[in-house]
Structure formats: C-alpha cells, structure tokens
Scaffold this active site. Structure first.
Site, PDB file in Angstrom:
ATOM      1  N   PRO A  22       0.824  -1.217   0.000  1.00 46.36           N
ATOM      2  CA  PRO A  22       0.000   0.000   0.000  1.00 46.36           C
ATOM      3  C   PRO A  22       0.852   1.257   0.000  1.00 46.36           C
ATOM      4  O   PRO A  22       1.094   1.855   1.042  1.00 46.36           O
ATOM      5  CB  PRO A  22      -0.806  -0.136   1.290  1.00 46.36           C
ATOM      6  CG  PRO A  22       0.093  -0.902   2.191  1.00 46.36           C
ATOM      7  CD  PRO A  22       0.894  -1.838   1.325  1.00 46.36           C
ATOM      8  N   CYS A  23       1.296   1.689  -1.165  1.00 43.82           N
ATOM      9  CA  CYS A  23       2.291   2.757  -1.217  1.00 43.82           C
ATOM     10  C   CYS A  23       1.736   4.129  -0.877  1.00 43.82           C
ATOM     11  O   CYS A  23       2.480   5.076  -0.749  1.00 43.82           O
ATOM     12  CB  CYS A  23       2.959   2.798  -2.586  1.00 43.82           C
ATOM     13  SG  CYS A  23       1.816   3.078  -3.946  1.00 43.82           S
TER      14      CYS A  23
END
Length: 252
Positions: A249-250
C-alpha cells in the site's frame, strides 16, 4: 573555511567520487583532494550527505552497476567496470544490493513466464500478473491495452500470457482475496509476491506493509523509520516504482 565553502567543497567531492567510483578512494586521498583533514572531512561529509564517503562511493558503484546491467552490458564486465574487485563479493551480497543476483536484475524478466488477467473492482479495472512464485504486478488502469503495455514495460523480456476464463484455481483465490479487500471485507492481505526490486525498494515496501490500515506515513517518516532520515526522496521513488498496488500500500 566558512560553512558555505565547506558545503561547496563537499558537493564537489561528491561529483569527484561519482566520476571515479571504480577507483580506490581512501579517506586520506579524499581529504587531500578536498583540502581538509581526514577527521574533519568524515564528520562534515556525514553531516551534509547523511552517509560516510565510503558508503557514498559504494552507492555510486551500485548505481553504475545497475545502469550497465540495464543497458545490456555482460554481467562480469559490468561488475568490474563498476569497480568491484571480485565477482564473489557481489554475489555474496546480491540480495542486499539488488534484491536478486546481478544477472537476474539485468535480464528484465527474461526466463520468467508471467500469467495475467484483468478484474473489475470497485476502483476500476485492475490487471494482475503472476509467476509460479507469486504476484509480480498489480495495477489499475483505464483500459486493458494500457495495463498490458505497463506490464510489458516493466518486464520487457518476460514471456507474458494473457489468461482466459476459467482462470487457474490459485489465481482465482488471489483475485478473490484482492476483490474482498477492495470491498472492505478482508482488511489484511497476505499474498505471495515475486517482485523485481533493489534492496532499498524492498525495505521500503516491507515497511509500508506494516503500517496499520487507516493510518498514513509521510515519505520523511518512512525514511526515518528505516534509519535513513535524509532519504525521503529515495522513499518517494521507491513508492513510485511499486508495481504491486494494494498488496504493497504505497499511499497509506
């Protein structure tokens, strides 16, 4: 020297190291080149750049090695041209340097068979790419053509196979887990990944996966958590290079 003069001296020294990173550059040699004492140079360089002169040279060598590998230079030649004294030393530390062996890094997916399929999600069209070891590509896009072009760009030498339904059982399980996660029914994802990455990118991505759902971290906060407080730009680049959206989940 004034503070501004010392900063300019250190910046010029960085350029010198970058241009000569394949050479043996001792602290004494660099101190003479900069006109500073070895102790003063070490202290000021660390304060301004965030790493020691030796660590900076190692980073420059790695950058040159990766560029040569991407340009198609033979692995052995690329290693020695970058200034590494032996093949064994590079291969012993390959996982920490590149996330894979130099040969694997340079092949850009050669030898990999990637199966891919598209999935309609609450957030739009998503393309999943997977090898026999795990997921290697998860991205959103406006069309199947754009998503396939992005996959081809990331792994230009891989054999990419677009799957038709019915999909293999394992891929169906991964797709179901991703779909449930996007709909809010499965908060945590624990899916196998097979990614092409540098060691720093992997460190960033692993940290991102530890951030609790619903919380966020700035690039600077991530850099600080990794023990490299001045690496916020490098963290941003690692986030931009993430090809496994949702699983990594950048933008938490």
């Amino acid at each position: 020297m004034t503070a501004a003069t010392i900063e300019n001296t250190i910046q010029r020294l960085c350029q010198y190291i970058e241009q000569n990173c394949e050479c043996t550059l001792t602290l004494a040699h660099l101190a003479r080149h900069a006109g500073l004492s070895p102790f003063h140079l070490q202290r000021r360089f660390q304060a301004l750049i965030g790493v020691s002169p030796r660590q900076f040279q190692q980073a420059c060598r790695l950058t040159r090695l990766k560029a040569s590998l991407r340009d198609g230079t033979q692995t052995t030649g690329a290693i020695f041209e970058a200034g590494y004294g032996s093949l064994s030393r590079v291969y012993e530390t390959a996982d920490s340097l590149l996330g894979m062996t130099p040969a694997q890094y340079g092949r850009r997916g050669k030898g990999l068979v990637i199966s891919c399929a598209t999935l309609d999600t609450p957030f739009g069209l998503m393309l999943i790419g997977a090898t026999d070891r795990g997921l290697c590509f998860i991205q959103f896009g406006d069309s199947e053509a754009a998503l396939h072009a992005a996959l081809d760009k990331e792994y230009p030498a891989a054999a990419i196979q677009a799957l038709c339904q019915p999909y293999p059982e394992q891929l169906n399980l991964w797709m179901s887990a991703l779909h449930a996660h996007l709909e809010g029914h499965q908060p945590q994802l624990d899916l196998p990944l097979h990614l092409r990455a540098t060691a720093f990118q992997m460190r960033v991505w692993r940290y991102l996966q530890t951030i609790p759902r619903g919380q966020t971290r700035s690039y600077a906060e991530v850099a600080g958590a990794l023990g490299q407080p001045k690496a916020s730009r490098a963290v941003a680049r690692a986030c931009a290079a993430n090809t496994a959206a949702i699983v990594i989940p950048c933008h938490r």
